[in-house]
Design a protein around this motif. Structure first.
Motif, PDB file in Angstrom:
ATOM      1  N   ALA A  14       0.819  -1.218   0.000  1.00  0.00           N
ATOM      2  CA  ALA A  14       0.000   0.000   0.000  1.00  0.00           C
ATOM      3  C   ALA A  14       0.853   1.268   0.000  1.00  0.00           C
ATOM      4  O   ALA A  14       0.544   2.234  -0.712  1.00  0.00           O
ATOM      5  CB  ALA A  14      -0.947  -0.012   1.202  1.00  0.00           C
ATOM      6  N   GLY A  15       1.921   1.299   0.786  1.00  0.00           N
ATOM      7  CA  GLY A  15       2.778   2.481   0.821  1.00  0.00           C
ATOM      8  C   GLY A  15       3.501   2.716  -0.492  1.00  0.00           C
ATOM      9  O   GLY A  15       3.641   3.864  -0.940  1.00  0.00           O
ATOM     10  N   VAL A  16       3.955   1.639  -1.110  1.00  0.00           N
ATOM     11  CA  VAL A  16       4.609   1.730  -2.421  1.00  0.00           C
ATOM     12  C   VAL A  16       3.604   2.213  -3.474  1.00  0.00           C
ATOM     13  O   VAL A  16       3.921   3.047  -4.330  1.00  0.00           O
ATOM     14  CB  VAL A  16       5.207   0.367  -2.812  1.00  0.00           C
ATOM     15  CG1 VAL A  16       5.687   0.365  -4.259  1.00  0.00           C
ATOM     16  CG2 VAL A  16       6.350   0.010  -1.875  1.00  0.00           C
ATOM     17  N   TYR A  17       2.373   1.703  -3.403  1.00  0.00           N
ATOM     18  CA  TYR A  17       1.312   2.126  -4.319  1.00  0.00           C
ATOM     19  C   TYR A  17       1.072   3.630  -4.188  1.00  0.00           C
ATOM     20  O   TYR A  17       0.988   4.347  -5.192  1.00  0.00           O
ATOM     21  CB  TYR A  17       0.028   1.355  -4.004  1.00  0.00           C
ATOM     22  CG  TYR A  17      -1.091   1.529  -5.002  1.00  0.00           C
ATOM     23  CD1 TYR A  17      -1.383   0.529  -5.915  1.00  0.00           C
ATOM     24  CD2 TYR A  17      -1.880   2.685  -5.010  1.00  0.00           C
ATOM     25  CE1 TYR A  17      -2.425   0.679  -6.824  1.00  0.00           C
ATOM     26  CE2 TYR A  17      -2.906   2.845  -5.910  1.00  0.00           C
ATOM     27  CZ  TYR A  17      -3.179   1.842  -6.816  1.00  0.00           C
ATOM     28  OH  TYR A  17      -4.199   1.998  -7.727  1.00  0.00           O
ATOM     29  N   GLU A  18       0.964   4.104  -2.960  1.00  0.00           N
ATOM     30  CA  GLU A  18       0.733   5.538  -2.726  1.00  0.00           C
ATOM     31  C   GLU A  18       1.874   6.370  -3.292  1.00  0.00           C
ATOM     32  O   GLU A  18       1.654   7.414  -3.910  1.00  0.00           O
ATOM     33  CB  GLU A  18       0.561   5.798  -1.231  1.00  0.00           C
ATOM     34  CG  GLU A  18       0.576   7.257  -0.830  1.00  0.00           C
ATOM     35  CD  GLU A  18      -0.541   8.081  -1.440  1.00  0.00           C
ATOM     36  OE1 GLU A  18      -0.339   9.305  -1.598  1.00  0.00           O
ATOM     37  OE2 GLU A  18      -1.618   7.523  -1.767  1.00  0.00           O
ATOM     38  N   SER A  19       3.103   5.924  -3.109  1.00  0.00           N
ATOM     39  CA  SER A  19       4.261   6.655  -3.607  1.00  0.00           C
ATOM     40  C   SER A  19       4.347   6.627  -5.126  1.00  0.00           C
ATOM     41  O   SER A  19       4.612   7.656  -5.758  1.00  0.00           O
ATOM     42  CB  SER A  19       5.544   6.064  -3.017  1.00  0.00           C
ATOM     43  OG  SER A  19       6.686   6.547  -3.682  1.00  0.00           O
ATOM     44  N   GLY A  20       4.102   5.458  -5.707  1.00  0.00           N
ATOM     45  CA  GLY A  20       4.400   5.278  -7.121  1.00  0.00           C
ATOM     46  C   GLY A  20       3.295   5.646  -8.086  1.00  0.00           C
ATOM     47  O   GLY A  20       3.569   6.079  -9.214  1.00  0.00           O
ATOM     48  N   ARG A  21       2.033   5.497  -7.677  1.00  0.00           N
ATOM     49  CA  ARG A  21       0.941   5.721  -8.616  1.00  0.00           C
ATOM     50  C   ARG A  21       0.626   7.209  -8.763  1.00  0.00           C
ATOM     51  O   ARG A  21       0.665   7.954  -7.794  1.00  0.00           O
ATOM     52  CB  ARG A  21      -0.311   4.968  -8.166  1.00  0.00           C
ATOM     53  CG  ARG A  21      -0.175   3.461  -8.214  1.00  0.00           C
ATOM     54  CD  ARG A  21       0.085   2.945  -9.626  1.00  0.00           C
ATOM     55  NE  ARG A  21       0.149   1.493  -9.654  1.00  0.00           N
ATOM     56  CZ  ARG A  21      -0.843   0.701 -10.098  1.00  0.00           C
ATOM     57  NH1 ARG A  21      -1.977   1.239 -10.547  1.00  0.00           N
ATOM     58  NH2 ARG A  21      -0.690  -0.602 -10.104  1.00  0.00           N
ATOM     59  N   PRO A  22       0.286   7.631  -9.976  1.00  0.00           N
ATOM     60  CA  PRO A  22      -0.039   9.040 -10.184  1.00  0.00           C
ATOM     61  C   PRO A  22      -1.431   9.383  -9.673  1.00  0.00           C
ATOM     62  O   PRO A  22      -2.287   8.509  -9.494  1.00  0.00           O
ATOM     63  CB  PRO A  22       0.010   9.182 -11.712  1.00  0.00           C
ATOM     64  CG  PRO A  22      -0.369   7.817 -12.217  1.00  0.00           C
ATOM     65  CD  PRO A  22       0.234   6.850 -11.230  1.00  0.00           C
ATOM     66  N   GLY A  23      -1.657  10.673  -9.444  1.00  0.00           N
ATOM     67  CA  GLY A  23      -2.996  11.157  -9.169  1.00  0.00           C
ATOM     68  C   GLY A  23      -3.729  11.455 -10.475  1.00  0.00           C
ATOM     69  O   GLY A  23      -3.378  10.932 -11.537  1.00  0.00           O
ATOM     70  N   TYR A  24      -4.722  12.336 -10.393  1.00  0.00           N
ATOM     71  CA  TYR A  24      -5.563  12.650 -11.548  1.00  0.00           C
ATOM     72  C   TYR A  24      -5.727  14.157 -11.667  1.00  0.00           C
ATOM     73  O   TYR A  24      -5.842  14.855 -10.649  1.00  0.00           O
ATOM     74  CB  TYR A  24      -6.946  11.997 -11.404  1.00  0.00           C
ATOM     75  CG  TYR A  24      -6.853  10.499 -11.304  1.00  0.00           C
ATOM     76  CD1 TYR A  24      -6.839   9.698 -12.441  1.00  0.00           C
ATOM     77  CD2 TYR A  24      -6.719   9.885 -10.057  1.00  0.00           C
ATOM     78  CE1 TYR A  24      -6.710   8.326 -12.340  1.00  0.00           C
ATOM     79  CE2 TYR A  24      -6.587   8.505  -9.952  1.00  0.00           C
ATOM     80  CZ  TYR A  24      -6.586   7.735 -11.098  1.00  0.00           C
ATOM     81  OH  TYR A  24      -6.440   6.381 -11.004  1.00  0.00           O
ATOM     82  N   PRO A  25      -5.762  14.677 -12.889  1.00  0.00           N
ATOM     83  CA  PRO A  25      -6.026  16.113 -13.052  1.00  0.00           C
ATOM     84  C   PRO A  25      -7.404  16.479 -12.493  1.00  0.00           C
ATOM     85  O   PRO A  25      -8.369  15.720 -12.627  1.00  0.00           O
ATOM     86  CB  PRO A  25      -5.980  16.304 -14.577  1.00  0.00           C
ATOM     87  CG  PRO A  25      -5.178  15.143 -15.099  1.00  0.00           C
ATOM     88  CD  PRO A  25      -5.495  14.007 -14.176  1.00  0.00           C
ATOM     89  N   LEU A  26      -7.489  17.655 -11.884  1.00  0.00           N
ATOM     90  CA  LEU A  26      -8.758  18.120 -11.338  1.00  0.00           C
ATOM     91  C   LEU A  26      -9.841  18.174 -12.408  1.00  0.00           C
ATOM     92  O   LEU A  26     -11.013  17.875 -12.147  1.00  0.00           O
ATOM     93  CB  LEU A  26      -8.570  19.506 -10.707  1.00  0.00           C
ATOM     94  CG  LEU A  26      -9.816  20.202 -10.162  1.00  0.00           C
ATOM     95  CD1 LEU A  26     -10.476  19.374  -9.064  1.00  0.00           C
ATOM     96  CD2 LEU A  26      -9.464  21.601  -9.662  1.00  0.00           C
ATOM     97  N   GLU A  27      -9.460  18.537 -13.623  1.00  0.00           N
ATOM     98  CA  GLU A  27     -10.443  18.645 -14.708  1.00  0.00           C
ATOM     99  C   GLU A  27     -11.153  17.317 -14.975  1.00  0.00           C
ATOM    100  O   GLU A  27     -12.311  17.301 -15.418  1.00  0.00           O
ATOM    101  CB  GLU A  27      -9.775  19.112 -16.007  1.00  0.00           C
ATOM    102  CG  GLU A  27      -9.091  20.464 -15.909  1.00  0.00           C
ATOM    103  CD  GLU A  27      -7.612  20.345 -15.573  1.00  0.00           C
ATOM    104  OE1 GLU A  27      -6.810  21.032 -16.229  1.00  0.00           O
ATOM    105  OE2 GLU A  27      -7.272  19.561 -14.667  1.00  0.00           O
ATOM    106  N   VAL A  28     -10.476  16.206 -14.715  1.00  0.00           N
ATOM    107  CA  VAL A  28     -11.093  14.891 -14.918  1.00  0.00           C
ATOM    108  C   VAL A  28     -12.245  14.708 -13.941  1.00  0.00           C
ATOM    109  O   VAL A  28     -13.360  14.318 -14.321  1.00  0.00           O
ATOM    110  CB  VAL A  28     -10.046  13.769 -14.754  1.00  0.00           C
ATOM    111  CG1 VAL A  28     -10.709  12.400 -14.854  1.00  0.00           C
ATOM    112  CG2 VAL A  28      -8.944  13.908 -15.785  1.00  0.00           C
ATOM    113  N   ALA A  29     -11.998  14.990 -12.663  1.00  0.00           N
ATOM    114  CA  ALA A  29     -13.055  14.867 -11.651  1.00  0.00           C
ATOM    115  C   ALA A  29     -14.209  15.808 -11.952  1.00  0.00           C
ATOM    116  O   ALA A  29     -15.385  15.438 -11.811  1.00  0.00           O
ATOM    117  CB  ALA A  29     -12.481  15.142 -10.269  1.00  0.00           C
TER     118      ALA A  29
END
Length: 250
Positions: A14-29
């Protein structure tokens, strides 16, 4: 057929996932929420398969009242640290611990390829209010870029990439036809965050120690060949496109 063991492998890292995965542009939400946005009331939204809350925090920034559902307790524990105050529930797309017609939208990031689309659509339809939204979103690396293609070859393909390449993004009744949008952007990563991104992928998690080490060594070599210095730190720019789909509950 969905490999349930792979689908539920992420909590171990879970910690590696949080570090490595990107977020999302606000415009997408904002685009996903557009059909239920109103100045008169706050949209009640489920982040389904919420993981560590990558989409959760952007939905909150867009003004939604969010609850998070995920099958993995370890992922939800990380989410509670990263996004305090969000109610969390263990559950799956096919079995959500929520009342009938209780939410305006269900959002699913990096997870619909793990579900049974017909069963999940029926369950989403149960918890959605009439004219509510099912939103699906994926971050996909732009492997038309040569070094990113080499990165993809080192890591191996993903279920999401295969689904999007074939256009087989399905739901079913009572969700209506999809609208689709794409955003292109770049993420700047250090060696550590690039390696964490790779190490957080289900096929790498499930690999043997020898296989995982070989993959990460290849990725580290690619970083060395591609990196630049920014404020004295070696980084790479990884191009992404975000693919988003929204369907309305009949």
């Amino acid at each position: 057929m969905v490999d349930d063991a792979l689908a539920r492998s992420f909590g171990a890292v879970a910690g590696v996932y949080e570090s490595g995965r990107p977020g999302y542009p606000l415009e997408v939400a904002q685009w996903l929420l557009e059909p239920v946005a109103s100045p008169m009331r706050t949209a009640r939204v489920v982040d389904l398969g919420a993981g560590t809350g990558k989409l959760t925090r952007v939905l909150r920034e867009a003004g939604a009242d969010v609850v998070a559902v995920d099958p993995d307790a370890a992922m939800l524990a990380e989410l509670r640290v990263r996004v305090p105050g969000v109610p969390t529930f263990q559950g799956a797309a096919e079995r959500m611990p929520l009342p009938d017609a209780s939410v305006d939208a269900v959002m699913v990031a990096q997870a619909w390829h793990w579900v049974d689309p017909a069963e999940a659509a029926a369950e989403v339809g149960r918890v959605l209010r009439s004219s509510g939204v099912l939103g699906l979103v994926w971050n996909i690396r732009e492997d038309a870029v040569a070094w990113v293609a080499a990165l993809a070859a080192a890591m191996g393909g993903s279920h999401a990439e295969e689904m999007l390449a074939t256009g087989d993004v399905r739901a079913g009744a009572p969700i209506g036809p999809w609208e689709r949008r794409t955003w292109q952007w770049e993420r700047t990563l250090t060696r550590e965050t690039l390696l964490d991104m790779v190490a957080s992928r289900s096929r790498v998690i499930a690999a043997s120690v020898e296989e995982r080490t070989a993959i990460l060594d290849r990725v580290s070599d690619l970083f060395d060949a591609q990196c630049r210095r920014e404020a004295g730190i070696e980084v790479v720019d990884l191009p992404y496109r975000t693919e988003a789909f929204r369907g309305i509950r009949a």
